[in-house]
Design a protein around this motif. Structure first.
Motif, PDB file in Angstrom:
ATOM      1  N   ILE A 199      41.108  -3.753  26.227  1.00 42.54           N
ATOM      2  CA  ILE A 199      39.715  -3.802  25.778  1.00 42.54           C
ATOM      3  C   ILE A 199      38.912  -4.329  26.958  1.00 42.54           C
ATOM      4  CG2 ILE A 199      38.056  -4.780  24.176  1.00 42.54           C
ATOM      5  CD1 ILE A 199      40.273  -5.085  22.148  1.00 42.54           C
ATOM      6  N   THR A 200      37.899  -3.529  27.376  1.00 37.44           N
ATOM      7  CA  THR A 200      37.110  -3.860  28.550  1.00 37.44           C
ATOM      8  C   THR A 200      35.655  -4.031  28.143  1.00 37.44           C
ATOM      9  OG1 THR A 200      38.559  -2.417  29.814  1.00 37.44           O
ATOM     10  CG2 THR A 200      36.539  -3.135  30.891  1.00 37.44           C
ATOM     11  N   ALA A 201      35.028  -5.106  28.614  1.00 43.12           N
ATOM     12  CA  ALA A 201      33.594  -5.295  28.367  1.00 43.12           C
ATOM     13  C   ALA A 201      32.823  -4.545  29.438  1.00 43.12           C
ATOM     14  CB  ALA A 201      33.248  -6.775  28.409  1.00 43.12           C
ATOM     15  N   LEU A 202      31.839  -3.764  29.022  1.00 36.05           N
ATOM     16  CA  LEU A 202      31.027  -2.957  29.949  1.00 36.05           C
ATOM     17  C   LEU A 202      29.701  -3.663  30.170  1.00 36.05           C
ATOM     18  CD1 LEU A 202      31.709   0.516  28.309  1.00 36.05           C
ATOM     19  CD2 LEU A 202      32.936  -0.557  30.163  1.00 36.05           C
ATOM     20  N   GLY A 203      29.525  -4.213  31.352  1.00 40.00           N
ATOM     21  CA  GLY A 203      28.288  -4.926  31.640  1.00 40.00           C
ATOM     22  C   GLY A 203      27.136  -3.980  31.935  1.00 40.00           C
TER      23      GLY A 203
ATOM     24  N   GLU B   5      32.844  -4.007  34.930  1.00 35.88           N
ATOM     25  CA  GLU B   5      33.746  -3.974  33.784  1.00 35.88           C
ATOM     26  C   GLU B   5      34.655  -5.194  33.846  1.00 35.88           C
ATOM     27  OE1 GLU B   5      33.973   0.894  33.672  1.00 35.88           O
ATOM     28  OE2 GLU B   5      35.807  -0.268  33.773  1.00 35.88           O
ATOM     29  N   GLU B   6      34.874  -5.792  32.702  1.00 35.49           N
ATOM     30  CA  GLU B   6      35.699  -6.993  32.676  1.00 35.49           C
ATOM     31  C   GLU B   6      36.709  -6.861  31.552  1.00 35.49           C
ATOM     32  OE1 GLU B   6      33.444 -10.560  32.267  1.00 35.49           O
ATOM     33  OE2 GLU B   6      35.198 -11.751  31.765  1.00 35.49           O
TER      34      GLU B   6
ATOM     35  N   ARG C 143      34.930  -0.825  25.955  1.00 33.23           N
ATOM     36  CA  ARG C 143      35.783   0.366  25.999  1.00 33.23           C
ATOM     37  C   ARG C 143      37.182  -0.068  25.604  1.00 33.23           C
ATOM     38  NH1 ARG C 143      34.968   2.884  31.218  1.00 33.23           N
ATOM     39  NH2 ARG C 143      33.248   3.851  30.149  1.00 33.23           N
ATOM     40  N   ILE C 144      37.789   0.692  24.687  1.00 32.60           N
ATOM     41  CA  ILE C 144      39.189   0.446  24.352  1.00 32.60           C
ATOM     42  C   ILE C 144      40.005   1.617  24.885  1.00 32.60           C
ATOM     43  CG2 ILE C 144      38.957   1.469  22.031  1.00 32.60           C
ATOM     44  CD1 ILE C 144      41.132  -0.637  21.162  1.00 32.60           C
ATOM     45  N   THR C 145      41.113   1.275  25.563  1.00 30.78           N
ATOM     46  CA  THR C 145      41.999   2.294  26.116  1.00 30.78           C
ATOM     47  C   THR C 145      43.369   2.111  25.492  1.00 30.78           C
ATOM     48  OG1 THR C 145      40.800   2.176  28.203  1.00 30.78           O
ATOM     49  CG2 THR C 145      42.946   3.250  28.236  1.00 30.78           C
ATOM     50  N   VAL C 146      43.852   3.140  24.829  1.00 31.09           N
ATOM     51  CA  VAL C 146      45.180   3.122  24.206  1.00 31.09           C
ATOM     52  C   VAL C 146      46.011   4.174  24.926  1.00 31.09           C
ATOM     53  CG1 VAL C 146      46.468   3.416  22.071  1.00 31.09           C
ATOM     54  CG2 VAL C 146      44.185   2.425  22.006  1.00 31.09           C
TER      55      VAL C 146
ATOM     56  N   SER D 150      40.739   6.827  25.899  1.00 29.90           N
ATOM     57  CA  SER D 150      39.710   5.780  25.839  1.00 29.90           C
ATOM     58  C   SER D 150      38.547   6.200  24.967  1.00 29.90           C
ATOM     59  CB  SER D 150      39.130   5.539  27.237  1.00 29.90           C
ATOM     60  OG  SER D 150      40.092   5.024  28.085  1.00 29.90           O
ATOM     61  N   THR D 151      37.866   5.190  24.438  1.00 28.40           N
ATOM     62  CA  THR D 151      36.584   5.467  23.806  1.00 28.40           C
ATOM     63  C   THR D 151      35.730   4.211  23.934  1.00 28.40           C
ATOM     64  OG1 THR D 151      35.496   6.347  21.833  1.00 28.40           O
ATOM     65  CG2 THR D 151      37.152   4.658  21.475  1.00 28.40           C
ATOM     66  N   ASP D 152      34.429   4.423  23.909  1.00 34.19           N
ATOM     67  CA  ASP D 152      33.502   3.298  23.974  1.00 34.19           C
ATOM     68  C   ASP D 152      33.015   2.924  22.581  1.00 34.19           C
ATOM     69  OD1 ASP D 152      31.767   4.309  27.054  1.00 34.19           O
ATOM     70  OD2 ASP D 152      33.791   3.574  26.649  1.00 34.19           O
TER      71      ASP D 152
END
Lengths: 287, 185
Positions: A228-232, A237-238, A274-277, A281-283
């Protein structure tokens, strides 16, 4: 200033931006439809954004597919060549059985004597059959090596290694164990299915993230890598949380068209994520 | 007919100006009005008012691009009509949703100080100039054209979630931009 002010001010933006976004007009220059079609008005052709996005999507789908095909060819081709070489070597061997037997017998006889004296393998016939068993295993990589070993007669591992190492004139093939492993690997690689699934949409509400999916979704995603990535807003991206999906999500529910994840323990605040499995991925947004 | 030829008709005070405008841009203007007022009759009223405004504004005005010129006029008429119709209650359609989203940027309360709209437009132009084309188009489609998220997703080949996520980031960026320009938000 309030939202209405911004809404009003937007009427005064540069006409080129209004025109740029007017997809109804771009392709034909005239978007002339009947008044009765106003409610069902649809763009006539794909917009520039749609074209570019589709090209981008094709790039991200086609390129990995081509890379996967090249990888499979790169791995499979040497294996096929190895098999072909083994076959041709085996055919050459069968043409000169006398030389083979002579070479097999003389050092093998010495080995058999030694083995016999050690109480090891008194049976010369089994030693002579051992290289034949190796050839059979090399010739038929698809067959279980156990079958080849059975046809060769009961021979232990020591015999294989002794005759393979000390028999100078015999066919210097790989040891059965090694070829068995290689065959198993190749079979595994060739048989590995390529699954494709996509996330068509997502919805987040109070810690529950619903992923609307399509395609061949694996039955169990628990061990799939998840991030799970935070999109600034500045484009940075964090990573917020990553690991196995079973570690990232407190609970995973799966149906044919939806994967529901309880990610409340991630304690995500308002923002864009954004979640990447795996590699899908999807936002999603939390407001 | 080319835009400059239609503008020439306005300048020549020819009645063909309106009919040619309707042929070329009638559907376009009706779609913009419909997005805002969500009503066929009201959208027709807005479009007719737009033609009248265009007639009145030319020959003083000579727009290079007729479509955006008409789009801005019809949008203003539609917003005015929407606000008159929904002054007492929250209405259906996309306008309240778009306004709700824009409260992320500017808040919902009205302040005593009047905002210089032309100055604000200029700042929004600067903000838009700094965006990628695809992001700018999504922003303009949502907040100028008041398209639904579903329509934007369909025409841009993105999912609705991706459009929503993009708009959220753009609003945050706009807020930061306006704060840097000295607006108190």
């Amino acid at each position: 200033m309030n939202a209405n002010d911004i809404m009003n001010a937007l009427s005064g933006i540069d006409p080129k931006y209004i025109d740029e976004a007017a997809y109804e007009l771009h392709d034909t220059g005239i978007a002339d439809k009947k008044a009765a079609d106003v409610e069902a008005a649809k763009p006539g052709k794909v917009t520039d954004i749609a074209s570019r996005t589709r090209i981008r999507k094709m790039f991200y789908i086609v390129l990995p597919s081509v890379a996967a095909i090249l990888l499979i060819v790169a791995v499979a081709l040497p294996a096929v060549l190895r098999v072909s070489k083994s076959e041709s070597a085996a055919m050459a061997e069968s043409v000169a059985p006398a030389e083979y037997e002579a070479a097999a017998e003389s050092p093998a006889a010495e080995n058999a004597d030694e083995a016999a004296s050690d109480g090891y393998y008194p049976d010369m016939a089994s030693e002579a059959e051992a290289p034949a068993a190796e050839e059979e295993a090399a010739e038929a990589p698809g067959e279980p090596v156990e079958e080849a070993a059975e046809t060769a007669g009961p021979v232990s591992e020591s015999t294989y290694s002794d005759s393979a190492n000390k028999n100078a004139g015999a066919n210097q093939t790989l040891s059965p164990d090694h070829s068995k492993d290689a065959v198993a690997e190749e079979t595994e690689e060739a048989a590995e299915p390529v699954t494709m699934w996509v996330i068509s949409d997502s919805e987040y509400d109070k810690g529950i993230l619903k992923l609307f999916v399509a395609g061949h979704v694996p039955e169990d995603l628990s061990d799939t890598d998840c991030t799970i990535t935070a999109l600034g807003t500045d484009g940075k991206e964090e990573t917020v949380k990553e690991g196995r999906l079973a570690d990232v999500a407190d609970k995973i529910d799966m149906t044919a068209d939806m994967v529901t994840l309880d990610i409340s323990s991630a304690k995500l605040t308002a923002g864009s994520y954004r979640i990447t499995v795996g590699n899908i991925s999807t936002d999603f947004t939390i407001e | 007919m080319q835009d400059n030829e239609i503008v020439d008709l306005y300048w020549a005070r020819s009645e063909d100006a309106i009919s040619q405008t309707n042929i070329k841009y009638g559907s376009y203007c009706r779609k913009i009005a419909m997005n805002i007022v969500a009503n066929t009759e009201d959208s027709e009223e807005c479009v007719n008012d737009t033609y009248l405004s265009a007639w009145d504004s030319m020959p003083e005005e000579r727009p290079n691009l007729l479509a955006p010129f008409l789009a801005a006029i019809v949008r203003n008429h539609a917003l005015d009509l929407y606000r008159r119709s929904h002054s007492q209650k929250r209405g259906a359609g996309e306008v309240p949703l778009a306004l709700d989203e824009l409260t992320d940027v500017a808040g919902s309360s009205s302040t005593e100080a009047e905002v210089d709209l032309s100055l604000l437009s200029g700042h929004i132009n600067s903000f838009l100039a700094g965006l990628e084309e695809s992001s700018r188009i999504v922003f303009v489609r949502r907040y100028f054209y008041v398209d639904t998220l579903a329509d934007i997703a369909r025409t841009s080949s993105l999912s609705e979630a991706a459009v929503k996520s993009l708009l959220f980031r753009l609003r945050q960026k706009l807020k930061e931009f306006l704060e840097k320009e000295g607006y108190e938000l």
